[in-house]
Motif scaffolding. Structure first.
Motif, short mmCIF file in Angstrom:
data_model
loop_
_atom_site.label_atom_id
_atom_site.label_comp_id
_atom_site.label_asym_id
_atom_site.label_seq_id
_atom_site.Cartn_x
_atom_site.Cartn_y
_atom_site.Cartn_z
N ASP A 103 64.55 -5.53 58.70
CA ASP A 103 63.73 -5.17 57.55
C ASP A 103 62.96 -3.87 57.72
OD1 ASP A 103 64.29 -6.84 55.51
OD2 ASP A 103 62.97 -8.44 56.23
N LEU A 104 63.47 -3.01 58.57
CA LEU A 104 62.93 -1.65 58.67
C LEU A 104 63.78 -0.76 57.77
CD1 LEU A 104 62.49 -1.06 62.50
CD2 LEU A 104 60.68 -0.78 60.81
N ILE A 105 63.19 0.28 57.21
CA ILE A 105 63.96 1.21 56.40
C ILE A 105 64.41 2.37 57.29
CG2 ILE A 105 63.90 2.80 54.42
CD1 ILE A 105 61.61 1.01 53.31
N PRO A 106 65.71 2.46 57.57
CA PRO A 106 66.16 3.58 58.39
C PRO A 106 66.18 4.88 57.59
CG PRO A 106 68.01 2.08 57.93
CD PRO A 106 66.81 1.55 57.19
N VAL A 107 65.73 5.94 58.21
CA VAL A 107 65.86 7.28 57.63
C VAL A 107 66.97 7.96 58.43
CG1 VAL A 107 64.69 9.46 57.11
CG2 VAL A 107 63.40 7.30 57.01
N LEU A 108 68.18 7.89 57.91
CA LEU A 108 69.35 8.40 58.63
C LEU A 108 69.47 9.92 58.44
CD1 LEU A 108 72.12 8.12 60.11
CD2 LEU A 108 73.13 7.66 57.85
N CYS A 109 69.38 10.65 59.54
CA CYS A 109 69.42 12.11 59.45
C CYS A 109 70.84 12.62 59.66
CB CYS A 109 68.52 12.74 60.51
SG CYS A 109 66.80 12.24 60.38
N VAL A 110 71.24 13.53 58.80
CA VAL A 110 72.55 14.16 58.91
C VAL A 110 72.37 15.66 58.68
CG1 VAL A 110 73.79 12.10 58.10
CG2 VAL A 110 73.05 13.82 56.42
N GLY A 111 73.32 16.44 59.19
CA GLY A 111 73.21 17.89 58.96
C GLY A 111 74.14 18.66 59.86
N GLU A 112 74.56 19.80 59.35
CA GLU A 112 75.52 20.63 60.07
C GLU A 112 74.81 21.70 60.90
OE1 GLU A 112 74.58 21.08 57.09
OE2 GLU A 112 74.47 23.22 56.64
N THR A 113 75.46 22.16 61.95
CA THR A 113 74.91 23.27 62.73
C THR A 113 75.27 24.59 62.04
OG1 THR A 113 76.92 23.51 64.04
CG2 THR A 113 75.25 22.00 64.92
N ASP A 114 74.71 25.66 62.58
CA ASP A 114 74.97 27.00 62.07
C ASP A 114 76.47 27.31 62.12
OD1 ASP A 114 74.05 29.29 61.02
OD2 ASP A 114 73.20 30.11 62.87
N SER A 115 77.08 27.03 63.29
CA SER A 115 78.49 27.41 63.42
C SER A 115 79.38 26.52 62.56
CB SER A 115 78.92 27.39 64.89
OG SER A 115 79.06 26.08 65.34
N GLU A 116 78.97 25.27 62.34
CA GLU A 116 79.75 24.42 61.44
C GLU A 116 79.69 24.94 60.01
OE1 GLU A 116 79.27 20.37 64.14
OE2 GLU A 116 77.81 20.78 62.56
N ARG A 117 78.52 25.45 59.60
CA ARG A 117 78.43 26.03 58.26
C ARG A 117 79.26 27.32 58.18
NH1 ARG A 117 75.87 26.11 53.18
NH2 ARG A 117 75.03 24.03 53.56
N GLU A 118 79.13 28.15 59.22
CA GLU A 118 79.89 29.40 59.25
C GLU A 118 81.39 29.16 59.12
OE1 GLU A 118 78.73 32.70 59.57
OE2 GLU A 118 76.87 31.70 59.00
N THR A 119 81.86 28.08 59.76
CA THR A 119 83.30 27.82 59.75
C THR A 119 83.69 26.83 58.64
OG1 THR A 119 82.93 26.18 61.49
CG2 THR A 119 83.65 28.34 62.21
N LYS A 120 82.81 26.71 57.65
CA LYS A 120 83.09 25.92 56.44
C LYS A 120 83.37 24.44 56.73
CE LYS A 120 84.17 29.80 53.55
NZ LYS A 120 82.97 30.44 54.02
N LYS A 121 82.65 23.90 57.73
CA LYS A 121 82.85 22.49 58.06
C LYS A 121 81.70 21.61 57.55
CE LYS A 121 85.61 23.13 62.27
NZ LYS A 121 85.05 24.08 63.26
N THR A 122 80.77 22.20 56.79
CA THR A 122 79.59 21.46 56.36
C THR A 122 79.93 20.11 55.74
OG1 THR A 122 78.38 23.51 55.99
CG2 THR A 122 77.53 21.57 54.86
N PHE A 123 80.83 20.12 54.77
CA PHE A 123 81.08 18.87 54.05
C PHE A 123 81.85 17.85 54.88
CE2 PHE A 123 80.18 21.99 50.71
CZ PHE A 123 79.07 21.36 50.17
#
Ligand code: PGA
Length: 251
Positions: free
Chosen positions: A122-142
Motif C-alpha cells: 500500500d505504498l505509492i511507488p514513484v517509478l523513475c524513467v529517463g534516457e541519458t544524453d547519448s541515448e537521446r543523441e542516438t534517437k533511442k529515447t522512446f
C-alpha cells in the motif's frame, strides 16, 4: 490543466541531518502545510524519516522514501522493507531513480520487484524513467522509455486509485540546470500516457500521474505544469530550500 490532482514531490537525496531535515520540514509546513491545489510530498533520507513524520503529521504534506528493497524481511544487510516505510509514516517511495540505476547498478528486473512490493504494501511507488544524453543523441529515447516502463510495471494489475506514479526524468537534465524544453517534455509525456493506455487501458491512463523531473525551478514550473500530460514534478536541488520549494508548490 487536466482533471488529475497534481503531485509536487521533493527528493532530498543524501542531504540534511535530522536537525536540518526537521527544520526544513517545519518551515515547509508553515509555508505550504495546507495547500489544496496540489498534493505535496517530501522524501528525506532514511535517518530523518521518523522525526520528519512527526512534524508532517498535522499537515497535508505527505512523506516518501527514496528507495526500498523488495523482500518483506530477512538477512539483507543495509536494506529497508516496504512495511518499515509504512510503519514510519511513508505514503510514497521513489523507485528506480537514475542515480540508483546508474551509480548503484539497479536493473529493470530489480526495479520491477520493488514496484510490486511497494504496491502490495500500500505504498505509492514513484517509478523513475529517463534516457541519458547519448541515448537521446542516438534517437533511442522512446525505446528506452518503452523498456523501462514496460519492465518496471511488468505483471501488475493496476487498479484506479491505487496506481503508481511515473516520473519522467531525462538523465541529462538531473542536477545540471538543463531543463528539457516544453516540446520535448510534452512529446515524452504523451508517449508515456499512450503506452500506459495500450498496456493497462484508457481508464488507468486517464488517472495515472506522470511527473516531470530534472532541474525544475520556480522559474520553469508554470510552463511545465501548463502541459496537458504533466501532472506534477519531482524536484531535487530546488526542494532543499523550503522557501524555493514553496514557490514551486505555488506554481
Ligand atoms: P534536480 O533533481 O531537480 O536537482 O535536477 C531531480 C531528481 O533527481 O529527482
Amino acid at each position: 490543466m487536466n482533471q488529475r490532482t497534481p503531485l509536487i514531490a521533493g527528493n532530498w537525496k543524501m542531504y540534511k541531518t535530522i536537525g536540518q531535515a526537521t527544520d526544513a520540514a517545519r518551515r515547509l509546513v508553515d509555508a505550504a502545510g495546507g495547500v489544496t491545489h496540489t498534493e505535496v510530498m517530501i522524501a528525506p533520507a532514511f535517518t530523518a524519516l521518523s522525526a520528519v513524520s512527526a512534524i508532517l503529521a498535522d499537515s497535508d504534506i505527505y512523506m516518501g522514501a527514496q528507495n526500498m528493497f523488495w523482500a518483506s524481511e530477512g538477512a539483507f544487510t543495509g536494506e529497508i522493507s516496504a512495511s518499515m516505510l509504512t510503519d514510519v509514516g511513508c505514503r510514497h517511495v521513489i523507485i528506480g531513480h537514475s542515480e540508483r540505476r546508474h551509480l548503484f547498478g539497479e536493473s529493470d528486473d530489480l526495479i520491477a520487484q520493488k514496484v510490486k512490493a511497494a504496491l502490495d504494501a500500500d505504498l505509492i511507488p514513484v517509478l523513475c524513467v529517463g534516457e541519458t544524453d547519448s541515448e537521446r543523441e542516438t534517437k533511442k529515447t522512446f525505446s528506452i522509455l518503452d523498456k523501462q516502463v514496460k519492465s518496471g510495471l511488468k505483471g501488475l494489475i493496476l487498479e484506479a486509485g491505487r496506481e503508481p506514479v511515473i516520473a519522467y526524468e531525462p538523465v541529462w537534465a538531473i542536477g545540471t540546470g538543463k531543463t528539457a524544453q516544453p516540446g520535448q517534455v510534452d512529446e515524452v509525456h504523451s508517449y508515456l500516457r499512450d503506452l500506459i493506455a495500450r498496456q493497462f487501458g484508457e481508464a488507468i491512463a486517464g488517472t495515472i500521474r506522470i511527473l516531470y523531473g530534472g532541474s525544475v525551478k520556480p522559474e520553469n514550473i508554470s510552463v511545465l505544469m501548463s502541459l496537458q500530460d504533466v501532472d506534477g514534478a519531482l524536484v531535487g536541488g530546488a526542494s532543499l530550500d523550503p522557501e524555493i520549494f514553496t514557490r514551486i508548490i505555488n506554481f
